[in-house]
Structure formats: C-alpha cells, structure tokens
Design an enzyme around this catalytic site. Structure first.
Site, PDB file in Angstrom:
ATOM      1  N   GLU A   1     -19.987  -5.872 -34.346  1.00 48.76           N
ATOM      2  CA  GLU A   1     -20.698  -6.724 -35.300  1.00 48.76           C
ATOM      3  C   GLU A   1     -20.259  -6.412 -36.734  1.00 48.76           C
ATOM      4  OE1 GLU A   1     -25.010  -6.603 -34.825  1.00 48.76           O
ATOM      5  OE2 GLU A   1     -25.164  -8.734 -35.225  1.00 48.76           O
TER       6      GLU A   1
ATOM      7  N   HIS B   1     -12.804   4.452 -11.757  1.00 47.60           N
ATOM      8  CA  HIS B   1     -12.782   3.642 -10.540  1.00 47.60           C
ATOM      9  C   HIS B   1     -13.135   2.195 -10.856  1.00 47.60           C
ATOM     10  CE1 HIS B   1     -12.385   7.262  -8.013  1.00 47.60           C
ATOM     11  NE2 HIS B   1     -12.996   7.809  -9.048  1.00 47.60           N
TER      12      HIS B   1
ATOM     13  N   LYS C   1     -28.508 -18.971 -34.138  1.00 48.43           N
ATOM     14  CA  LYS C   1     -29.942 -18.819 -34.433  1.00 48.43           C
ATOM     15  C   LYS C   1     -30.540 -20.162 -34.835  1.00 48.43           C
ATOM     16  CE  LYS C   1     -30.102 -14.077 -36.174  1.00 48.43           C
ATOM     17  NZ  LYS C   1     -30.271 -13.252 -37.351  1.00 48.43           N
TER      18      LYS C   1
HETATM   19  O1  PA5 Z   1     -27.171  -4.985 -36.884  1.00 53.14           O
HETATM   20  C1  PA5 Z   1     -27.877  -5.927 -37.142  1.00 53.14           C
HETATM   21  O2  PA5 Z   1     -28.163  -6.279 -38.298  1.00 53.14           O
HETATM   22  C2  PA5 Z   1     -28.484  -6.751 -36.010  1.00 53.14           C
HETATM   23  O3  PA5 Z   1     -28.002  -6.366 -34.768  1.00 53.14           O
HETATM   24  C3  PA5 Z   1     -29.998  -6.615 -36.042  1.00 53.14           C
HETATM   25  O4  PA5 Z   1     -30.347  -5.281 -35.801  1.00 53.14           O
HETATM   26  C4  PA5 Z   1     -30.656  -7.513 -35.000  1.00 53.14           C
HETATM   27  O5  PA5 Z   1     -30.261  -8.839 -35.191  1.00 53.14           O
HETATM   28  C5  PA5 Z   1     -32.165  -7.428 -35.088  1.00 53.14           C
HETATM   29  O6  PA5 Z   1     -32.576  -7.747 -36.378  1.00 53.14           O
HETATM   30  P1  PA5 Z   1     -33.999  -7.358 -36.926  1.00 53.14           P
HETATM   31  O7  PA5 Z   1     -34.100  -5.880 -36.958  1.00 53.14           O
HETATM   32  O8  PA5 Z   1     -34.081  -7.980 -38.263  1.00 53.14           O
HETATM   33  O9  PA5 Z   1     -34.993  -7.945 -35.960  1.00 53.14           O
END
Ligand code: PA5
Length: 469
Positions: free
Chosen positions: A291, A320, A441
């Site tokens: 990410e 494996h 989203k």
């Molecule tokens: O790394 C990130 O920003 C995302 O993976 C968030 O942790 C995830 O979308 C959850 O977001 P939030 O903590 O605002 O609910």
C-alpha cells in the site's frame, strides 16, 4: 540487535551471472546520502510521524494503567478494525504470545484475556465470533483512524446492538475507541455516549500505526511488554540515523530491494520468515510494502505505476508450495528470509530405539532424523534453501533475529517501517497515501445508498454481467 545478511544479493556471491554487481553498492551508498537527507527534511516538515512513536511515555503509562486495572475485568478482547488497524495487532499476538493463544485455558494464558481480531465483514466469521464470545466478559476495541471506514463502522453497529441486547445501558462500558484525536464519526460517538478513547497520532498513517495505541492497547491487554516493544523500536530508529548505507540496515534493505527491481526487474519481494510466529508479521509487512509503494504517480506528478509486489511466505511450509517458483520461475524476485537465532522452544526427535531384541529398528529413510531436533531441522532447511537459491542465481537476504521477544519484534516492525519510508524515496513515490483505494470506496458507498455518492451509482460499462459463461 537484528542483523541483515545481504551478501546473497550480490553477483559474486551467487552464480556470477545474476544479482547486483558489488560496485553497485558504492553507487547506492552515494545515492543514499540524498535519500537520507530527503527523509530528514520530510521528518522535519512533519511527515514520517511514525519515527516519533518511540517517545510515547505518557501514552504507554496510560495504556499500562488501563490494562492492569480495568482491563483485567474482561476475559476476551474483541478488536474491530481493518488494514493497518488490524494486521499489526494480529502480528503482535502471534509473535509474542503462545501459539494458538485463544485455545489455552486461563492458566495457560496466565489469566490474560483471549484476543479476537475481526478484520472483515464476512457474515459467517462475524456471526460465529458473536455466538462464541460472552458479551458480559468482553472488551470491544473499535479501531479506525479515520473513524469512518465502512467495514469497521458496520461491524461496530452490529456489535453495539449485540452488546446492548445483552447488557442494556451498560454496553458503553465494554467499548473503547482508538481513533483520530479530533475528527471522525467514532470521535463524535465517543463524546456523545461517554465511551473511553485513545488517540491515533494524526501524523501516523494506519499501516504505520501498530506501535501507537492501535496495537499497544490490545498488546498490553494480553500481557505483551509494550515498553519492550518501544525500546526495540528505538534501537531501529537509532540505527537509522546512520548516514553511511552499510551501517544503516533499513536503508540498505530498501536500497537493495529497489536496485534489484530497478536494475534487474526483480519486482516481487518475498518475506519468508522461518518461524510460524512470524507468519502474521509477514502479512502485516505485505500490506506495508504494497500500500505504501504501489502508486500511479510519482511525488512530482509523473505517471509511473511504480511498486514492487510483496509476497508473504513461511519456511519450511512454503518450501512445499512456492519455492519451486522461486527456484525456477522468472528471475523477478528477491527472497527476504528471517531466522530466529535463539528460539525459545525446541522439540527433540526421539533417538532410535536401543538395540532391543524384538524391537524393529527404524528404516534408514527415517533413522537419519532420529536424535536431531525440530529446530535443528528448521535451521538446516533455511540454510539449504538459501544456498540452493544462491546456486540458482536467485537473490536473497536474511534478517537474523537474536530471539523472539518484545524488543526484537519492536525493532523488526520499526525496521520495516523505516525501510518503507526510504523505499518511498528510492521509488520516488509518497509512501503515506493510498489514492488507489478511493474509487472502490466511492462505488461501495453508492451501492449502499450513502447520500452524496449518487453519481457514482450510474450504470457502469465495466460491469461483468454482460460477458459471462
Ligand atoms: O494503511 C492504511 O491507511 C489503511 O490500510 C487503513 O489502516 C485502513 O484503510 C483502515 O482505515 P481506518 O483506520 O481509518 O479505519
């Protein structure tokens, strides 16, 4: 202290054909000076807030006081969160508490609570968890930095109703929110309903937040040494102050992975610890690397579609499963191993039965295992796999962890976070945003009828209902 063995990234330690030429290290060291300067500048400007998580004296005291006081009234902690609000907690539990924690008796858990992390909205998982857990004995920690993530909020509404059905007006005493200090729906609800809260520092993004109250509260509740975690993390930060690349393991990890990708097309970055207790940490790392580094545009706005693909694996299991691909598939991978040098458990494989008349000796195909230990076999398999990969010209590096305790795990987590921050500069991308998940989203909101998203709900030509067999 964690050490990084990186020789097997280099051509002269592989088959003489593949891998990075040793001279590339000098170029990377020169380039790193600029990378370090940029990280320092950005830290000064308020980015890279996760470095400061090692200075949380007051927060740690608050969390420890809660865990040792009120927290002890519960025998189950239920975490609701997703992505960076869940993966780190899972990783800490697996790494630092007994395997299969929830299956142990109270005694086996030293009277610390069980911990369940619900990080999905699959109704099968959620309903099974709520059928299994006693609402009278649970503390529900709702974790969302934004305080508005659809999955977590939907879970919250379901769990809140479940608590209220069982406990009526006392439900709010079983809730604690970990969220932004000022903004978001959770923060508003907490103020309205008198629910206890902990703050996620605004300059720390979800996937960099495990060492904030996001991970520290659940960790402390199950008896993990959170001071130890932060002490280990501090060590990683100190080592990352080194300007010389070969003295800065996180910098070197980032530089070598980036160079392997940029120079040799090795854009698959595997993390393969030889420890079941680090399986979940591999999943946490996968999110962090994916990410943070997978981006359409560079920092200066050029379309780059950058980003390595992280893969989580575990030794020896994945020997494996995925190793065949790592050995003989495309030369597009770096394998990052982790080994624990002093594991805290071992199991002896029974020695051969004495030469007793009437007792059949083991066949030679089994007898060679007798008298060794499972830990010895695991270590031998790591060494053999790393050597086999090197002979096949496959790049790898190894993180050597002295032992699996809170200090080492805190150091490892911070090491990877810092490496990700450096990698962002090498790749030229912003490691702290995630614009690519926004469209999905919006389409979800539209499908669920959230006001303001009506336009997104227009029929889409990309629907896959048209071409279907
Ligand atoms: O790394 C990130 O920003 C995302 O993976 C968030 O942790 C995830 O979308 C959850 O977001 P939030 O903590 O605002 O609910």
């Amino acid at each position: 202290m964690i050490r990084l063995a990186y020789g097997r990234m280099l051509r002269d330690r592989l088959d003489g054909v593949h891998g990075l030429p040793r001279a590339r290290l000098d170029e990377l060291a020169r380039r790193f000076a600029g990378v370090q300067a940029e990280v320092r500048r950005r830290r000064g400007a308020g980015e890279y807030g996760f470095y400061r998580l090692v200075e949380q004296g007051e927060t740690v005291r608050e969390i420890a006081a809660f865990a040792e006081g009120l927290g002890q009234a519960y025998d189950h902690v239920l975490v609701l969160g997703i992505g960076g609000s869940a993966l780190g907690t899972r990783a800490l539990l697996a790494a630092l508490r007994r395997p299969a924690w929830n299956e142990w008796s109270d005694d086996g858990r030293e009277f610390f609570p069980r911990l369940t992390v619900l990080d999905n909205i699959d109704p099968a998982t959620v309903s099974a968890a709520l059928a299994r857990i006693d609402p009278r004995r649970v503390l529900v920690n709702v974790i969302s930095k934004s305080g508005g993530t659809a999955e977590t909020m939907a879970q919250y509404l379901v769990v809140r109703a479940w608590l209220e059905d069982a406990l009526g007006a006392a439900a709010h005493r079983h809730l604690v929110f970990t969220t932004d200090p000022a903004r978001g729906a959770l923060r508003d609800l907490a103020a309205r309903d008198g629910i206890a809260t902990l703050a996620v520092p605004p300059d720390v993004g979800g996937r960099f937040s495990v060492l904030s109250p996001v991970g520290l509260l659940p960790a402390a509740l199950v008896g993990i040494d959170i001071d130890g975690l932060l002490a280990g993390a501090r060590q990683a930060v100190e080592r990352a102050e080194a300007d010389e690349l070969l003295r800065n393991p996180a910098g070197l990890y980032a530089a070598l992975h980036w160079a392997a990708d940029a120079d040799l097309g090795a854009r698959v970055h595997v993390f393969m610890p030889y420890s079941d207790r680090l399986r979940e940490l591999a999943e946490w790392y996968r999110q962090l690397w994916a990410e943070s580094l997978g981006k359409r545009t560079s920092r200066d706005g050029v379309e780059v579609h950058a980003g390595p693909t992280p893969v989580a694996a575990v030794g020896a299991t994945d020997q494996h499963s995925q190793l065949q691909l790592f050995m003989e598939g495309p030369y597009d991978k770096v394998i990052g191993f982790a080994v624990v040098e002093e594991p805290d458990a071992d199991v002896r494989i029974p020695p051969p039965p004495d030469d007793v008349p009437g007792v059949t000796p083991l066949p030679p195909d089994l007898a060679y295992l007798s008298g060794h230990t499972l830990g010895g076999l695991l270590r031998a398999e790591y060494a053999a796999t790393a050597t086999a990969l090197a002979r096949a010209g496959r790049m790898s590096c190894t993180l050597r962890l002295p032992r699996l305790d809170a200090g080492t795990v805190g150091e490892l987590i911070m090491f990877f976070q810092i490496a990700t921050g450096y990698a962002g500069v090498f790749y030229g991308v912003d490691p702290f945003d995630q614009p690519g998940v926004e469209l999905g989203k919006r389409l979800t909101y539209a499908a669920m009828g959230r006001p303001g998203y009506e336009r997104d709900a227009q029929p889409m030509p990309e629907t896959d209902d048209a071409d279907i067999v």
